[in-house]
Enzyme design. Structure first.
Site, PDB file in Angstrom:
ATOM      1  CE  LYS A  38      -0.687  -0.641   4.967  1.00  0.00           C
ATOM      2  NZ  LYS A  38      -0.792   0.447   5.890  1.00  0.00           N
ATOM      3  NE  ARG A 135      -5.901   0.224  11.630  1.00  0.00           N
ATOM      4  CZ  ARG A 135      -4.708   0.045  11.081  1.00  0.00           C
ATOM      5  NH1 ARG A 135      -3.771   0.982  11.215  1.00  0.00           N
ATOM      6  NH2 ARG A 135      -4.414  -1.054  10.430  1.00  0.00           N
ATOM      7  CE1 TYR A 261      14.683  31.641   5.445  1.00  0.00           C
ATOM      8  CE2 TYR A 261      14.626  29.291   4.960  1.00  0.00           C
ATOM      9  CZ  TYR A 261      14.477  30.621   4.554  1.00  0.00           C
ATOM     10  OH  TYR A 261      14.137  30.891   3.260  1.00  0.00           O
ATOM     11  CG  MET A 309      10.546  24.104   0.214  1.00  0.00           C
ATOM     12  SD  MET A 309       9.632  25.247  -0.818  1.00  0.00           S
ATOM     13  CE  MET A 309       8.634  26.094   0.377  1.00  0.00           C
TER      14      MET A 309
HETATM   15  C1  PLP Z   1      -3.856  -4.617   8.294  1.00  0.00           C
HETATM   16  C2  PLP Z   1      -2.394  -4.490   8.041  1.00  0.00           C
HETATM   17  N1  PLP Z   1      -1.674  -5.600   7.863  1.00  0.00           N
HETATM   18  C3  PLP Z   1      -0.325  -5.540   7.647  1.00  0.00           C
HETATM   19  C4  PLP Z   1       0.329  -4.330   7.612  1.00  0.00           C
HETATM   20  C5  PLP Z   1       1.826  -4.298   7.423  1.00  0.00           C
HETATM   21  O1  PLP Z   1       2.430  -3.822   8.582  1.00  0.00           O
HETATM   22  P1  PLP Z   1       3.993  -3.669   8.715  1.00  0.00           P
HETATM   23  O2  PLP Z   1       4.407  -2.651   7.735  1.00  0.00           O
HETATM   24  O3  PLP Z   1       4.181  -3.226  10.127  1.00  0.00           O
HETATM   25  O4  PLP Z   1       4.590  -5.010   8.422  1.00  0.00           O
HETATM   26  C6  PLP Z   1      -0.388  -3.152   7.809  1.00  0.00           C
HETATM   27  C7  PLP Z   1       0.319  -1.859   7.807  1.00  0.00           C
HETATM   28  O5  PLP Z   1      -0.054  -0.854   8.288  1.00  0.00           O
HETATM   29  C8  PLP Z   1      -1.797  -3.234   8.024  1.00  0.00           C
HETATM   30  O6  PLP Z   1      -2.517  -2.124   8.226  1.00  0.00           O
END
Ligand code: PLP
Length: 370
Positions: A38, A135, A261, A309
């Protein structure tokens, strides 16, 4: 991007990524290892990362959003793609067309996906139980409701029952065992037909908590990308990211010279200060000013003054003149600059450092195996 035009180079070592996947499969033993890609593979580029993982045997991928899933489907037509965010509103037809498997987090999603099976035949899904992170996922009342109405699952092929740990990176946290027990007892409440369904529980850190946490499918993310899944002991993963900034200018300055800065730093001796072409617009956090270190030929030097920046200042007084000239590269992540330590310097976690890496870098992928 033409490297001559860029202020910094971001090198992503796909061979190290593949090696990390293999390390995790060894730890997993008989448990299958998926990959969480992701947020564009934690900022490293899912279009390069996912095929590299696929080439070493990864067949299951998790994304957060359907938009990420649709993009990944174009790149890897044959793999399983799970959407952690669930079955998004008005998207069920797209999930069917693109062969996406939703992680069903709510009763409404279960009903909607099941209704789709009337036209499309059996459809795959993951059923998500919230075992304590509060969550996403079904909680006890939802599960009891589902147990009393198992027809809501009609037509669904539940590939896995999954849950997610809140404190896996702290092996001393009692919440890990509590979630394991809660997950176990909630699964027992599910309809009879789901009692022997495979299970997915562990993220990267969860994989290091012991066999009880592994079940049938692990879902590592950060460990693949070189983040430390075991923060209390040395990192078993290989570094994947090397970020190098270009030196733009070097100043020889007197003692007591203010830098940057706000004049938050003053030299305490005659010093050489190099200005490097990376700033907070590139994801090099402003809070790293007067905190972090960089490296020149593996020798650490401090970041002095505020992060601008587009630039930072580093004190290179102790570096030989011929090792440090305009145009030379300075390591900001990689070599002796460990991403996890940098994250600590910034008061954050390696996940945020990676997913904040900006768009202005010249990106280079090392992939000797592909
Ligand atoms: C539901 C779920 N599974 C697995 C993962 C992977 O986690 P990690 O990057 O800590 O291995 C995430 C990451 O946020 C997640 O939200």
């Amino acid at each position: 991007m033409d490297p001559r035009l860029a202020g910094a180079y971001l090198t992503i070592d796909l061979t190290a990524l593949q090696s990390n996947y293999k390390t995790l499969t060894k730890i997993a033993g008989n448990t299958e290892c998926a990959a969480v890609v992701k947020a564009d593979a934690y900022g490293l580029g899912a279009s390069r990362v996912a095929p590299a993982l696929n080439a070493v045997g990864c067949r299951k991928f998790f994304v957060a959003l359907p938009s990420e899933a649709v993009r990944l489907r174009k790149i890897l037509p044959e793999v399983k793609i799970f959407v952690l965010g669930g079955l998004f509103e008005d998207c069920a037809e797209i999930y069917v067309q693109e062969r996406l498997t939703p992680v069903l987090n709510r009763i409404e999603e279960i009903k909607t996906w099941s209704a789709m099976t009337a036209d499309h035949g059996p459809l795959p899904a993951i059923l998500h139980i919230d075992s304590g992170i509060t969550r996403l996922g079904l909680m006890e009342p939802d599960i009891r409701l589902l147990a009393g109405t198992p027809q809501w699952l009609d037509g669904l092929e539940i590939n896995y029952i999954m849950s997610h740990l809140a404190c896996a990176d702290d092996p001393t946290s009692s919440q890990n065992q509590q979630q394991l027990e809660q997950f176990d007892s909630l699964r027992k409440l599910l309809p009879e037909a789901l009692q022997s369904t495979p299970v997915s529980f562990a993220n990267s850190s969860g994989m290091f908590l012991g066999e009880d946490y592994l079940f049938d499918l692990a879902r590592p993310g950060i460990a693949l990308y070189g983040g430390n899944p075991t923060p209390t002991v040395p990192n078993p993963m290989k570094p994947v990211v090397h970020l190098q900034g270009k030196i733009l200018q070097i100043h020889d300055v007197d003692s007591q010279k203010p830098i940057g800065y706000g004049a938050t730093y003053r030299t305490s001796r005659k010093a050489r200060i190099a200005t490097v072409s990376v700033g907070y617009a590139d994801g090099y956090f402003r809070c790293l000013g007067n905190q972090a270190e960089c490296a020149i030929n593996d020798k650490k030097v401090p970041v002095v003054g505020r992060v601008s920046m587009d630039m930072i200042s580093i004190d290179v007084t102790d570096i030989a003149l011929d090792e440090c000239k305009p145009g030379d590269l300075v390591s900001l992540i990689g070599g002796p600059i460990d991403i996890n330590s940098l994250a600590t310097d910034a008061g954050t976690i390696s996940y945020e450092i990676l997913t904040s890496l900006g768009p202005r870098y010249h990106r280079l992928y090392l992939d000797v195996n592909l």
